[in-house]
Design a protein around this motif. Structure first.
Motif, short mmCIF file in Angstrom:
data_model
loop_
_atom_site.label_atom_id
_atom_site.label_comp_id
_atom_site.label_asym_id
_atom_site.label_seq_id
_atom_site.Cartn_x
_atom_site.Cartn_y
_atom_site.Cartn_z
N SER A 1 28.03 -3.40 41.49
CA SER A 1 29.13 -2.78 40.77
C SER A 1 29.65 -3.74 39.71
CB SER A 1 30.27 -2.43 41.74
OG SER A 1 31.32 -1.77 41.05
N MET B 1 32.08 -2.51 37.01
CA MET B 1 32.88 -1.55 36.27
C MET B 1 34.14 -2.23 35.72
SD MET B 1 32.63 1.77 38.76
CE MET B 1 31.07 2.57 39.09
N GLN C 1 42.68 0.61 43.06
CA GLN C 1 41.41 0.57 43.78
C GLN C 1 41.60 1.33 45.10
OE1 GLN C 1 42.78 -2.32 42.54
NE2 GLN C 1 41.33 -2.86 40.93
N ASN D 1 35.16 5.58 42.76
CA ASN D 1 35.12 5.20 41.34
C ASN D 1 35.43 6.40 40.45
OD1 ASN D 1 34.21 2.59 42.16
ND2 ASN D 1 32.10 3.37 42.23
N GLU E 1 37.48 -4.16 38.17
CA GLU E 1 37.03 -4.67 39.46
C GLU E 1 38.10 -5.62 40.01
OE1 GLU E 1 34.33 -3.98 41.22
OE2 GLU E 1 33.04 -2.91 39.80
N ILE F 1 29.11 -3.26 46.72
CA ILE F 1 30.02 -3.52 45.61
C ILE F 1 29.72 -4.86 44.94
CG2 ILE F 1 32.42 -4.02 44.99
CD1 ILE F 1 33.27 -1.88 47.01
N SER G 1 33.51 3.60 32.87
CA SER G 1 33.43 3.67 34.32
C SER G 1 34.45 2.71 34.91
CB SER G 1 32.02 3.29 34.81
OG SER G 1 31.08 4.24 34.37
N TYR G 2 35.30 3.22 35.80
CA TYR G 2 36.39 2.43 36.34
C TYR G 2 36.26 2.30 37.86
CZ TYR G 2 38.63 3.38 31.83
OH TYR G 2 38.92 3.47 30.48
N ALA G 3 36.70 1.13 38.35
CA ALA G 3 36.74 0.91 39.79
C ALA G 3 38.10 1.30 40.35
CB ALA G 3 36.45 -0.56 40.10
N ARG H 1 34.27 2.78 48.30
CA ARG H 1 35.29 2.77 47.23
C ARG H 1 35.06 3.98 46.35
NH1 ARG H 1 34.79 -1.92 43.22
NH2 ARG H 1 33.46 -0.40 42.14
#
Length: 807
Positions: A278, A280, A216, A61, A283, A274, A72-74, A59
């Motif tokens: 993860s 973030m 995403q 990010n 999500e 993930i 921080s973004y997914a 993925r």
């Protein structure tokens, strides 16, 4: 020979029933807990591994710093997937997801609210392993208003999986054509969807903006590609695509943009990482936490070690009772290797029986453990594939490990010394036993401190002043279902005598609605004075309903027509603006991608910071503007009879839309659900700590019994010379209490350090208090003393005539 070992071992174990029972029970409890934890860990580690291409899926990010905020973004920009596939030869395919939330699905005359919709690109079925039962996976999502559903949904709405070509009516407005049916997605997946809608249906997916992040994005690398090499190319791609759009919007080049300290940074995370690694923003759903997996594994290892230590301790403690047996056997010609084999056979027999009992205990406790851990674990044929070999390995490894020292220690006795009675007996002189007791209680004290810290943190979270009042608030969800009558529904609810106030918006501290935006202090959108903030659309009743405090200025008012362009900001936003007095200042928001049009909001009030994210994060910037948003209706209730009030609200709902299901929750329960993982963690920690202490006490109980037994003559002489029961109990207990004190000295700093690291995951936390360490230490001493005292008092009360006559 082997048969003789088994027969002799059985006789020896039968002769010492108390010793055998303590060993079997302690080892069985330890192994049962280990098995439960192993089931949990395997389940957590198996997420997304069902995908055949799991090793090649990543993925993308996005880390963004802008307007005084770092996030921080997914998610990534809409056009990035196509750019990745076109510009980088390492990328075989790229697909996007876009969460929609929920739709109302028509079933006969009933409207059913379904929550697991997701928009997806056509290549999703060639990247992820979602086996299709009917339909063509290559073309299923190529047309607008096409939808692929899971087997469960097909049976729910049509009682069949042969439904390709049929339609689903969503939100009473649009018919979607079913183009495929896939198998239900495994529970061990971070993608939780029942409906996949073709991405081409979503107009937002065609936008060329690299400044909005809503999708995403997953990539499938070609075999042999290096993801690190791919990541090294990301900065150049970002600059090429973002630079012209930055110049259009804020009239600044990408290089000048980065010189201000702002940035856009792309990175990747492997699909298999993930779920556990993860956490973030944006999500696809709540993930697990690798730290808890490590903690549970450590607990499993600790408990298993405690159980094995019990076995070694009790076996060596009773060595004096078997010393003559060893001496006689050696005199009669037994070789040392045969004695070692004999003692290992006993150990393996105990382990085998314990393992069988542990399997029964684990099977019996599994439903309770599932309830505590929020899992649906079961012992299936698939789990037996690894469980049977694991059980055999456990029997051999633990049996040999736990019995190794007793076997080599006992078989090493010299027959002459044994038969002359020169071997030391009793508890004293057993350095290894003392070391193992310290080891056991160090682990127990460590777990006690950890449990107290987690309990205190959870209590702190539940009682902390969040800046808003979440009690007595009923949240009616999905007011979109009422259409234009949502406002009417709110007004009718406010007329009820049980209602103090109500606000119509989905933007609440306990819901997932979020909207990030960039505001500027000048109409020219000067990035030096930018503010990256949450921007919520609320009504004039929001502040009063949630009991949010205003520290300056005023709330929105129906009487003020100019409030349509008004804004309320929180303290954090005010600080980041850097203005001496933000009241009556204007903040500007671009209305299009080229920033040809901007909208100005004048600040009418500053509200006190309240926690709209979890307590793991500091309060960030938040602005509120007047706007219609129908995600939910939050009702502050005065009535104590909540069930009756809910029934009245539901009746009012049904009078407006009788076919739409009524969904509600309570805000305080929604808040508690945010910390459900920690609550479950706390319950499991308490349970496992209690069992670890019980196992340790079983060993201590056995050791105290043998220590008292081997000092029978000394106790008799002391009583004849006038010693009282209390002095004898103190004498027998002192050796053990010293070891517990040493354990406290060892465990306390280690536990403090470990729990201090755990608390760093919370922006708002309670420091570890000194009394936590003291309480754990005192508790361990009391537990040890009570355990020992039973045997000590029993030994002290024996008639000295009987003990001396036995000599």
């Amino acid at each position: 020979m082997f048969r003789n070992y088994i027969k002799t071992a059985f006789r020896s174990l039968k002769k010492n029933k108390g010793f055998t029972l303590i060993n079997v029970l302690g080892l069985a409890l330890g192994l049962a807990i280990c098995l439960l934890i192993v089931f949990y860990v395997i389940d957590e580690m198996s997420y997304d591994r069902y995908n055949l291409n799991a090793d090649r899926i990543y993925r993308v990010n996005n880390d963004i710093k802008f307007g005084g905020s770092e996030n921080s973004y997914a998610v990534a920009p809409a056009p990035m997937a196509a750019a990745l596939q076109a510009e980088f030869p390492e990328v075989e395919k790229a697909v996007r997801f876009r969460q929609n939330g929920s739709f109302r699905v028509k079933k006969g005359n009933q409207d059913i609210q379904e929550h697991h919709f997701i928009y997806a690109d056509p290549d999703v079925f060639s990247v992820f392993t979602f086996p299709m039962l009917s339909g063509d996976p290559n073309t299923a999502l190529k047309d607008p208003k096409a939808v692929v559903i899971t087997e469960r949904m097909a049976n729910k709405y049509f009682n069949s999986t042969n439904v390709v070509g049929k339609t689903l009516l969503l939100d009473d407005t649009v018919n979607f054509k079913i183009t495929g049916v896939i198998k239900d997605i495994p529970k061990q997946s971070h993608i939780n969807a029942d409906f996949f809608i073709s991405m081409i249906t979503l107009a937002e997916s065609k936008e060329p903006s690299w400044l909005n992040n809503n999708f995403q994005t997953y990539i499938l690398l070609k075999p042999g590609s290096d993801v690190k090499v791919l990541e090294s190319k990301f900065p150049k791609m970002v600059k090429e695509h973002v630079d012209p759009q930055l110049q259009n919007v804020i009239h600044m080049s990408y290089d000048d943009f980065t010189k201000t300290g702002s940035y856009f940074k792309l990175s990747t995370i492997a699909l298999k990482r993930i779920h556990l690694e993860s956490n973030m923003q944006a999500e696809l759903g709540p993930n697990g936490n690798i730290r808890y997996v490590y903690i549970f594994l450590a607990i499993a290892l600790f408990i298993l070690l405690i159980a094995c230590v019990n076995f070694m301790n009790l076996s060596t403690a009773r060595s004096a009772n078997r010393a003559r047996e060893v001496g006689v056997r050696k005199v009669l010609g037994s070789a040392r290797k045969h004695l070692i084999a004999q003692f290992l056979a006993e150990s393996i027999m105990v382990t085998m029986v314990s393992t069988i009992i542990a399997l029964i205990i684990a099977w019996g406790l599994l439903p309770i453990f599932n309830q505590m851990a929020g899992k649906e674990l079961s012992i299936s044929m698939q789990s037996l594939v690894w469980l049977v070999p694991a059980v055999i390995a456990i029997i051999l490894v633990i049996g040999c490990l736990a019995g190794s020292y007793p076997a080599f220690f006992l078989s090493g006795f010299q027959p002459i010394e044994v038969l002359k009675g020169k071997l030391a007996a009793g508890f004293k002189g057993g350095f290894l036993r003392s070391f193992l007791v310290v080891f056991q209680f160090s682990i127990s004290i460590f777990l006690i401190i950890g449990t107290l810290v987690i309990y205190n943190q959870l209590k702190y979270i539940q009682n902390k002043d969040l800046g808003y009042n979440r009690s007595h608030i009923l949240v009616v969800k999905n007011l979109y279902a009422l259409g234009n009558q949502a406002k009417t529904f709110k007004d009718e609810i406010k007329q009820m005598p049980e209602v103090a106030n109500a606000t119509l918006t989905g933007y609440t501290p306990t819901m997932d609605y979020r909207n990030s935006n960039s505001l500027f202090q000048t109409a020219t959108l000067d990035v030096k004075n930018a503010l990256n903030t949450q921007m919520w659309y609320v009504d004039e009743d929001y502040v009063n309903t949630l009991d949010i405090k205003m520290i300056k200025g005023r709330n929105f008012s129906k009487q003020m027509l100019t409030d349509s362009l008004a804004m309320i900001i929180n303290e954090s936003a005010a600080k980041k603006l850097g203005l001496a007095d933000p009241l009556d200042k204007t903040l500007y928001m671009p209305l299009d991608q080229q920033a040809k049009h901007v909208k100005g909001y004048h600040i009418i009030g500053i509200m006190k910071d309240f926690n709209f994210n979890t307590l793991r994060e500091n309060v960030s910037s938040l602005t509120m503007v007047l706007g219609e948003e129908r995600g939910a209706l939050s009702i502050r209730v005065k009535s104590a009879d909540m069930p009756a009030f809910v029934s009245r609200v539901e009746k009012q709902w049904k009078s407006i839309n009788p076919n739409q299901q009524f969904e509600y929750s309570f805000m305080d329960e929604d808040f508690d659900a945010t910390y459900r993982t920690e609550q479950r963690m706390g319950k499991i920690f308490v349970s496992f700590t209690s069992l670890a202490i019980i196992i340790a006490c079983l060993g201590l109980f056995g050791l105290a019994a043998y220590a008292a037994e081997q000092r029978t003559k000394e106790i008799g002489i002391r009583k004849v010379l006038g010693a009282g029961v209390s002095s004898i109990v103190a004498m027998l207990s002192l050796d053990f209490i010293k070891l517990v004190l040493i354990s406290i000295v060892i465990a306390a700093p280690l536990a403090w350090f470990a729990m201090h690291q755990w608390l760093q995951g919370y922006a708002y936390r309670q420091n570890i208090q000194w009394w936590v360490i003291a309480l754990a230490g005192v508790g361990a001493i009391v537990i040890a003393f009570v355990t020992i005292s039973f045997q000590s008092i029993k030994a002290a009360l024996i008639n000295p005539v009987k003990s001396l006559r036995s000599e």
